[in-house]
Design a protein around this motif. Structure first.
Motif: not given
Length: 137
Positions: A2-9, A11-22
């Motif tokens: 199941q996808v836990k994010s609010e947006n069903k489309k 491809i990743w959740s915010t928890e999967e994005v490493p800190e500092g990638s911005e």
């Protein structure tokens, strides 16, 4: 699955994005400076001679990370340094360094000094560790 994010489309959740990638900018033409990472631990005679505290020379027992960054032809006033819990972001007019740190650090307790004769910026950061039998302070 199941996808836990609010947006069903998404491809990743915010928890999967490493800190500092911005901070990543692959189009930035600035050169990456040379740097060296070393570790520092505070030991006393009870550690050196008697081994009473259980500390060893491994990085698991170190309290600080020391990062030495070579910045030739750079003035202190040109350096912009931003430290997050897992990321060091350094920018000068000619150099840029985005460094994902090997351990989480306490960004509020760090210190930096610029050694103008050697043209090196030395950044010392306190490692944030979970309490265990070695790191109980």
């Amino acid at each position: 699955f199941q996808v836990k994010s609010e947006n069903k489309k998404a491809i990743w959740s915010t928890e999967e994005v490493p800190e500092g990638s911005e901070f990543d900018d692959t189009w930035d033409p600035r050169e990456k400076p040379e740097y060296e990472i070393s570790y520092k631990q505070h030991v006393g005679t009870e550690d050196v001679f008697f081994g009473m505290t259980g500390k060893d020379p491994s990085t698991a027992c170190c309290e600080d990370i020391v990062i030495k960054i070579k910045l030739p032809e750079t003035k202190y006033s040109d350096i912009t340094l931003d430290i997050q819990d897992k990321v060091l972001d350094l920018r000068t007019p000619k150099k840029k360094l985005l460094l994902h740190l090997p351990y989480p650090v306490n960004s509020k307790e760090g210190r930096a000094r610029f050694l103008s004769e050697e043209e090196i910026l030395e950044v010392t950061l306190r490692v944030s560790r979970k309490l265990d039998f070695l790191n109980f302070s």
